[in-house]
Scaffold this motif. Structure first.
Motif, mmCIF file in Angstrom:
data_model
loop_
_atom_site.group_PDB
_atom_site.id
_atom_site.type_symbol
_atom_site.label_atom_id
_atom_site.label_comp_id
_atom_site.label_asym_id
_atom_site.label_seq_id
_atom_site.Cartn_x
_atom_site.Cartn_y
_atom_site.Cartn_z
ATOM 1 N N ARG A 169 1.073 -1.159 0.024
ATOM 2 C CA ARG A 169 0.008 0.046 -0.134
ATOM 3 C C ARG A 169 0.918 1.326 -0.039
ATOM 4 N N ALA A 175 -0.914 9.035 -4.513
ATOM 5 C CA ALA A 175 -1.946 8.328 -5.325
ATOM 6 C C ALA A 175 -1.519 8.584 -6.987
ATOM 7 N N LEU A 178 0.460 5.442 -8.674
ATOM 8 C CA LEU A 178 0.019 4.280 -8.328
ATOM 9 C C LEU A 178 0.404 3.492 -9.768
ATOM 10 N N CYS A 187 -3.618 1.689 -3.340
ATOM 11 C CA CYS A 187 -3.561 2.952 -2.762
ATOM 12 C C CYS A 187 -5.306 3.203 -2.417
#
Length: 209
Positions: A169, A175, A178, A187
């Motif tokens: 994670r 983000a 990602l 995420c």
């Protein structure tokens, strides 16, 4: 992907994506599609740095006993709800003959070399993700973007999938990275939510199968 390959995708009724592009995939029965789906799609485009999002309108959800409304009707409703130049509503799974998400992703990865896919889901889906067929394979082969929905944040964070892939994670602040990180990577982002569901719409009588 050359011109002949692109033409082949078009003939097959599949969307075109070029190597290097980042495509978010939002799957579901969309029975019916609603403003909540559109809202999380716009948020995903912005938060995860996606080039495009494809809505994968499924023939049916293997985890549900009752079948959805006819595909053509659900597709029409989805296109009415989601009007955005970077979003494509598709029936890819029906065209590929795949039933489960892992099968669909395998085919897409093979069909679109060089394209980075991000599987998008609400936090409520992450909470029961371990019930999906080959869910660990999914986590290990594509990035996963999770968007928090009302009353589902806590159950998502303590879910079996979240615990199993805790080290994969990345924080919400990262983000936008990602899709550029090798899987497994996921995420969870919190966004202002539209508290509406397909179930509630059906129960109100506004959508009949």
């Amino acid at each position: 992907m050359d011109r002949r390959e692109r033409a082949g995708l078009v003939r097959a009724g599949l969307p075109v994506a070029l190597p290097g592009m980042t495509i978010g995939l939002l799957g579901g029965s969309f029975d019916p599609a609603h403003d909540g789906h559109a809202h999380i799609t716009r948020e995903a485009l912005k938060r995860f740095g996606l080039d495009r999002v494809w809505w994968l309108v499924s023939p049916g959800n293997p985890l549900k006993s009752e079948g959805p409304a006819p595909m053509a009707r659900r597709m029409a409703q989805a296109r009415q709800v989601m009007r955005h130049p970077r979003v494509t509503v598709t029936d890819i799974e029906a065209r590929l003959g795949t039933r489960y998400t892992a099968q669909t992703l395998e085919r897409l990865i093979a069909l679109y070399p060089g394209v980075r896919f991000v599987w998008l889901m609400g936090a409520d889906n992450l909470a029961q993700f371990d019930r999906w067929q080959r869910w660990e394979w999914i986590m290990q082969h594509v990035a996963v973007g999770v968007i928090a929905r009302p009353a589902s944040r806590l159950t998502a964070r303590v879910s079996k999938a979240a615990e199993r892939f805790e080290r994969a994670r990345i924080p919400a602040e990262s983000a936008a990275l990602l899709a550029r990180l090798p899987p497994p990577v996921w995420c969870l982002v919190n966004v202002p939510m539209v508290n509406i569901s397909s179930t509630a719409i059906r129960e109100s009588g506004a959508w009949r199968r």
